[in-house]
Motif scaffolding. Structure first.
Motif, mmCIF file in Angstrom:
data_model
loop_
_atom_site.group_PDB
_atom_site.id
_atom_site.type_symbol
_atom_site.label_atom_id
_atom_site.label_comp_id
_atom_site.label_asym_id
_atom_site.label_seq_id
_atom_site.Cartn_x
_atom_site.Cartn_y
_atom_site.Cartn_z
ATOM 1 N N SER A 6 15.420 -4.715 3.774
ATOM 2 C CA SER A 6 14.826 -5.418 2.639
ATOM 3 C C SER A 6 15.195 -4.730 1.321
ATOM 4 O O SER A 6 15.394 -3.515 1.269
ATOM 5 C CB SER A 6 13.307 -5.475 2.796
ATOM 6 N N LYS A 7 15.249 -5.503 0.256
ATOM 7 C CA LYS A 7 15.484 -4.950 -1.073
ATOM 8 C C LYS A 7 14.199 -4.476 -1.723
ATOM 9 O O LYS A 7 14.217 -4.000 -2.863
ATOM 10 C CB LYS A 7 16.169 -5.999 -1.947
ATOM 11 N N THR A 8 13.100 -4.591 -0.990
ATOM 12 C CA THR A 8 11.813 -4.080 -1.454
ATOM 13 C C THR A 8 11.236 -3.184 -0.364
ATOM 14 O O THR A 8 10.959 -3.643 0.740
ATOM 15 C CB THR A 8 10.826 -5.216 -1.757
ATOM 16 N N LEU A 9 11.095 -1.898 -0.669
ATOM 17 C CA LEU A 9 10.600 -0.918 0.289
ATOM 18 C C LEU A 9 9.380 -0.210 -0.290
ATOM 19 O O LEU A 9 9.266 -0.043 -1.512
ATOM 20 C CB LEU A 9 11.688 0.111 0.619
ATOM 21 N N TYR A 10 8.485 0.214 0.587
ATOM 22 C CA TYR A 10 7.257 0.877 0.140
ATOM 23 C C TYR A 10 7.016 2.153 0.942
ATOM 24 O O TYR A 10 7.200 2.181 2.156
ATOM 25 C CB TYR A 10 6.050 -0.040 0.331
ATOM 26 N N ILE A 11 6.599 3.185 0.242
ATOM 27 C CA ILE A 11 5.980 4.357 0.863
ATOM 28 C C ILE A 11 4.574 4.423 0.286
ATOM 29 O O ILE A 11 4.391 4.749 -0.893
ATOM 30 C CB ILE A 11 6.747 5.655 0.568
ATOM 31 N N GLY A 12 3.591 4.057 1.081
ATOM 32 C CA GLY A 12 2.257 3.873 0.538
ATOM 33 C C GLY A 12 2.280 2.718 -0.445
ATOM 34 O O GLY A 12 2.771 1.624 -0.133
ATOM 35 N N ASP A 13 1.802 2.973 -1.659
ATOM 36 C CA ASP A 13 1.820 1.945 -2.703
ATOM 37 C C ASP A 13 3.063 2.020 -3.580
ATOM 38 O O ASP A 13 3.272 1.158 -4.430
ATOM 39 C CB ASP A 13 0.573 2.072 -3.581
ATOM 40 N N ALA A 14 3.858 3.067 -3.413
ATOM 41 C CA ALA A 14 5.053 3.240 -4.250
ATOM 42 C C ALA A 14 6.148 2.282 -3.801
ATOM 43 O O ALA A 14 6.429 2.163 -2.607
ATOM 44 C CB ALA A 14 5.545 4.681 -4.177
ATOM 45 N N LYS A 15 6.769 1.627 -4.764
ATOM 46 C CA LYS A 15 7.771 0.592 -4.489
ATOM 47 C C LYS A 15 9.162 1.105 -4.806
ATOM 48 O O LYS A 15 9.390 1.767 -5.821
ATOM 49 C CB LYS A 15 7.460 -0.651 -5.337
ATOM 50 N N PHE A 16 10.120 0.777 -3.938
ATOM 51 C CA PHE A 16 11.500 1.211 -4.105
ATOM 52 C C PHE A 16 12.434 0.034 -3.855
ATOM 53 O O PHE A 16 12.086 -0.911 -3.149
ATOM 54 C CB PHE A 16 11.828 2.356 -3.144
ATOM 55 N N GLU A 17 13.643 0.136 -4.428
ATOM 56 C CA GLU A 17 14.601 -0.960 -4.329
ATOM 57 C C GLU A 17 15.600 -0.786 -3.191
ATOM 58 O O GLU A 17 16.261 -1.748 -2.804
ATOM 59 C CB GLU A 17 15.356 -1.090 -5.653
ATOM 60 N N SER A 18 15.727 0.424 -2.669
ATOM 61 C CA SER A 18 16.700 0.681 -1.606
ATOM 62 C C SER A 18 16.387 2.030 -0.970
ATOM 63 O O SER A 18 15.573 2.807 -1.477
ATOM 64 C CB SER A 18 18.123 0.699 -2.176
ATOM 65 N N LEU A 19 17.072 2.337 0.126
ATOM 66 C CA LEU A 19 16.918 3.648 0.754
ATOM 67 C C LEU A 19 17.403 4.751 -0.180
ATOM 68 O O LEU A 19 16.789 5.823 -0.263
ATOM 69 C CB LEU A 19 17.692 3.686 2.074
ATOM 70 N N GLU A 20 18.480 4.496 -0.886
ATOM 71 C CA GLU A 20 18.982 5.503 -1.814
ATOM 72 C C GLU A 20 18.003 5.723 -2.959
ATOM 73 O O GLU A 20 17.877 6.847 -3.472
ATOM 74 C CB GLU A 20 20.355 5.089 -2.364
ATOM 75 N N ASP A 21 17.299 4.693 -3.349
ATOM 76 C CA ASP A 21 16.266 4.821 -4.372
ATOM 77 C C ASP A 21 15.155 5.750 -3.894
ATOM 78 O O ASP A 21 14.628 6.565 -4.661
ATOM 79 C CB ASP A 21 15.701 3.437 -4.712
ATOM 80 N N ILE A 22 14.798 5.647 -2.618
ATOM 81 C CA ILE A 22 13.794 6.549 -2.045
ATOM 82 C C ILE A 22 14.293 7.989 -2.071
ATOM 83 O O ILE A 22 13.544 8.917 -2.426
ATOM 84 C CB ILE A 22 13.449 6.129 -0.599
ATOM 85 N N VAL A 23 15.552 8.176 -1.706
ATOM 86 C CA VAL A 23 16.121 9.522 -1.711
ATOM 87 C C VAL A 23 16.075 10.128 -3.110
ATOM 88 O O VAL A 23 15.660 11.280 -3.304
ATOM 89 C CB VAL A 23 17.571 9.495 -1.182
ATOM 90 N N GLU A 24 16.486 9.345 -4.105
ATOM 91 C CA GLU A 24 16.581 9.864 -5.471
ATOM 92 C C GLU A 24 15.220 10.027 -6.135
ATOM 93 O O GLU A 24 15.007 10.982 -6.886
ATOM 94 C CB GLU A 24 17.463 8.936 -6.315
ATOM 95 N N ARG A 25 14.289 9.133 -5.865
ATOM 96 C CA ARG A 25 13.017 9.139 -6.584
ATOM 97 C C ARG A 25 11.856 9.746 -5.794
ATOM 98 O O ARG A 25 10.799 10.013 -6.371
ATOM 99 C CB ARG A 25 12.655 7.712 -6.999
ATOM 100 N N TYR A 26 12.054 9.993 -4.506
ATOM 101 C CA TYR A 26 10.966 10.575 -3.704
ATOM 102 C C TYR A 26 11.396 11.906 -3.075
ATOM 103 O O TYR A 26 10.801 12.947 -3.369
ATOM 104 C CB TYR A 26 10.528 9.601 -2.609
ATOM 105 N N ILE A 27 12.417 11.870 -2.228
ATOM 106 C CA ILE A 27 12.800 13.077 -1.500
ATOM 107 C C ILE A 27 13.292 14.176 -2.438
ATOM 108 O O ILE A 27 12.817 15.326 -2.377
ATOM 109 C CB ILE A 27 13.876 12.758 -0.447
ATOM 110 N N HIS A 28 14.242 13.866 -3.295
ATOM 111 C CA HIS A 28 14.819 14.893 -4.158
ATOM 112 C C HIS A 28 13.802 15.531 -5.098
ATOM 113 O O HIS A 28 13.762 16.768 -5.202
ATOM 114 C CB HIS A 28 15.997 14.316 -4.956
ATOM 115 N N PRO A 29 12.953 14.770 -5.802
ATOM 116 C CA PRO A 29 11.941 15.424 -6.656
ATOM 117 C C PRO A 29 10.995 16.324 -5.861
ATOM 118 O O PRO A 29 10.620 17.407 -6.330
ATOM 119 C CB PRO A 29 11.199 14.242 -7.288
ATOM 120 N N CYS A 30 10.611 15.882 -4.670
ATOM 121 C CA CYS A 30 9.723 16.714 -3.844
ATOM 122 C C CYS A 30 10.429 17.997 -3.429
ATOM 123 O O CYS A 30 9.818 19.081 -3.449
ATOM 124 C CB CYS A 30 9.264 15.938 -2.613
ATOM 125 N N ASN A 31 11.690 17.898 -3.059
ATOM 126 C CA ASN A 31 12.424 19.094 -2.658
ATOM 127 C C ASN A 31 12.540 20.097 -3.801
ATOM 128 O O ASN A 31 12.504 21.320 -3.567
ATOM 129 C CB ASN A 31 13.821 18.710 -2.155
#
Length: 239
Positions: free
Chosen positions: A109-134
């Protein structure tokens, strides 16, 4: 911890699925996958996606650096994915990625969620969730005098030793434990108390370190240094 495979879904495939292109970085995944492979395989074009089981993902990541991760199928069905993330040594978080509506022709899907946070792609999750946390994890781990590698019992032993050496201080240290993935645990001994170690949990989120209802982007340190750390440090007033 949060993703169970055996017996959770009666529709899971029983036939092993080994259609994995060998890659230099993932040789042991293929072998581990031959032993445990109960999942619904999917065709997803992302360098971190692998059709592997939970056990195979953990086996592979155990030899990888802190911060590495694998995107894999979810036992919740084909409208979910799981990111197994090596938050710290022997400490793994399993992020549930929920997919929004998608066309039959779409692999993800072009719409992904982790909890209530919305993302546009898997790469968006990597850049906006995984990398900042790391980055936040690296920052916390860089404070060698306050971040202690080891279990909670070991940290409590050091705290009591510090307290006995100087009873008027409030000694404290940070740790990261396998039973609390994606959290740093603040352990300290209050004044006039050598028996009861207080623990508080600080969640690592993309927005910052979430502690007492607020986000912080700098390391959390108390004003009272322990005998092991005579440098001045600061804890936000919300602590």
């Amino acid at each position: 911890i949060y993703d169970y495979w055996d017996g959770e879904r009666s529709s899971l495939l029983e036939t092993p699925y080994f259609n994995i292109k060998p890659e230099e970085d993932y040789p042991q995944i293929v072998e581990a996958n031959k032993r445990i492979s109960r999942y619904i395989p999917r065709k997803i074009n992302h360098p971190k996606y692998k059709n592997v089981s939970l056990s195979a993902a953990l086996e592979f990541l155990s030899e990888r650096d802190v911060g590495d991760f694998i995107i894999r199928p979810s036992s919740k069905g084909t409208d979910h994915l799981t990111i197994t993330w090596k938050f710290y040594n022997d400490c793994f978080q399993h992020l549930d990625v929920r997919e929004g509506p998608k066309n039959p022709s779409e692999l993800v899907s072009k719409t992904l969620y982790i909890g209530d946070a919305k993302f546009e792609s898997l790469e968006d999750i990597v850049e906006r969730y995984i990398h900042p946390c790391n980055q936040l994890v690296k920052m916390m781990m860089s404070h060698k005098k306050k971040f202690i590698e080891g279990g909670q019992d070991y940290i409590e032993e050091i705290l009591r030793e510090d307290k006995m050496n100087e009873s008027k201080i409030i000694p404290y240290y940070f740790g990261c434990f396998s039973n609390a993935p994606q959290y740093f645990v603040l352990c300290y001994l209050p004044k006039q108390d050598i028996k009861h170690v207080v623990t508080e949990y600080i969640k690592v989120k993309p927005q910052g370190l979430y502690f007492h209802g607020e986000y912080f982007t700098t390391c959390l340190l108390y004003t009272s240094p322990s005998p092991r750390d005579r440098q001045k440090s600061r804890m936000p007033s919300s602590a």
